[in-house]
Motif scaffolding. Structure first.
Motif: not given
Length: 330
Positions: A137-150, A152-153, A155-162
């Protein structure tokens, strides 16, 4: 104390004027005071004199009208009020860095950046399907994926890192933390019990809990939701849950351990299915049902209208529907 409408308006206006003096270096200072534990350490990290750093701290306290640190023989510690402020400051600083990174990216590649945190089980089917839909649908998005635990992820979301997480709400979150986020329930992933092909239990139609309790296991850590669900199986029937011979957080590796040993294991069905199809593992049929694992897309409320996030969310909805599930926002 009663506050008149006029004084409330004046107070709001004063705050707006005061915050004009707030600078990024103030935010960075509070962060360094937390990590360094001293004004001297913060000054060195910011390449400032100790007196200039102390003056900056006084400015910050004046802007907020609160005491930011308590001084002691070993340095300084943040007050409770300062720690609350720091939580917000840290998110702001992370967002500013992300804004810079995305601006550079847009200048060179003209793409939006989306930072996705994902549990391993979502990377097996859901994320590849969603990415296939998104890229068509689009070519204007770069997706950065980080795998982790419930945790860990989350907390990273709340810190604004994801920007979003594919998993579930952390069980350690407070009500305030949950209120900072929104979620879309995608589906419940079934769990299953497995043994290696050729194991003595593989020839049985079903296995009672007492029989399963007598065998040896490889299990995830005790704080994981899968381990809690596993233990509840036995506790609900008055049995002691098995103590694992091997305890490992790596779900993929656990399946390899089961395939190579006499140990039994538990895993999301999406993960075990591939090993079962290859003939490496056998799915056991316990005498009671296992609870499923709720999988959701979670994002911070303030970022809900981000264009890249919206497009990815739409792709996830379609990918979930292909699994026969209807997502719901909660």
């Amino acid at each position: 104390m009663k506050i008149s409408k006029k004084s409330m308006a004046d107070s709001t206006g004063d705050n707006e004027l005061t915050y004009r003096h707030l600078k990024l270096r103030h935010l960075r200072l509070l962060q360094l005071l937390e990590t360094e534990g001293s004004i001297t350490g913060a000054a060195k990290a910011m390449h400032l004199t100790q007196s200039a750093t102390s003056a900056m701290l006084k400015e910050l306290e004046s802007i907020f009208g609160i005491q930011m640190v308590e001084r002691g023989a070993r340095g300084v510690v943040l007050t409770k009020a300062a720690r609350v402020a720091l939580r917000r400051f840290s998110i702001a600083l992370t967002e500013i860095k992300s804004a810079h990174d995305e601006a550079v990216l847009a200048q060179t590649h003209k793409r939006l950046r989306l930072r996705v945190g994902a549990l391993t089980l979502t990377m097996l089917d859901l994320v590849p399907q969603a990415l296939s839909i998104l890229l068509s649908r689009t070519s204007d998005i770069q997706v950065d994926i980080t795998e982790g635990t419930v945790n860990g992820l989350a907390d990273a979301l709340l810190r604004g890192e994801l920007d979003c997480v594919l998993g579930r709400i952390s069980p350690t979150w407070s009500k305030w933390e949950e209120e900072q986020t929104e979620k879309m329930n995608l589906f419940d992933e079934p769990r299953c019990l497995v043994c290696r092909a050729g194991h003595a239990l593989a020839s049985r139609r079903s296995a009672g809990l007492a029989t399963l309790a007598a065998h040896q296991w490889v299990l995830p850590p005790i704080q994981s939701s899968t381990r809690l669900a596993f233990n509840e199986l036995f506790l609900a029937k008055g049995l002691m849950p098995p103590i694992p011979v091997v305890e490992s957080q790596a779900a993929h590796s656990n399946m390899d351990i089961v395939a190579a040993t006499h140990l039994l294991g538990i895993a999301p069905l999406a993960l075990a299915r591939r090993h079962i199809a290859m003939g490496r593992l056998h799915r056991l049929a316990p005498s009671v049902d296992l609870t499923g694992f709720p999988v959701s897309m979670i994002w911070r409320r303030v970022n809900g209208s981000d264009p890249a996030l919206v497009k990815f969310r739409e792709a996830l909805v379609l990918a979930s529907r292909s699994r026969g599930k209807m997502p719901s926002v909660g």
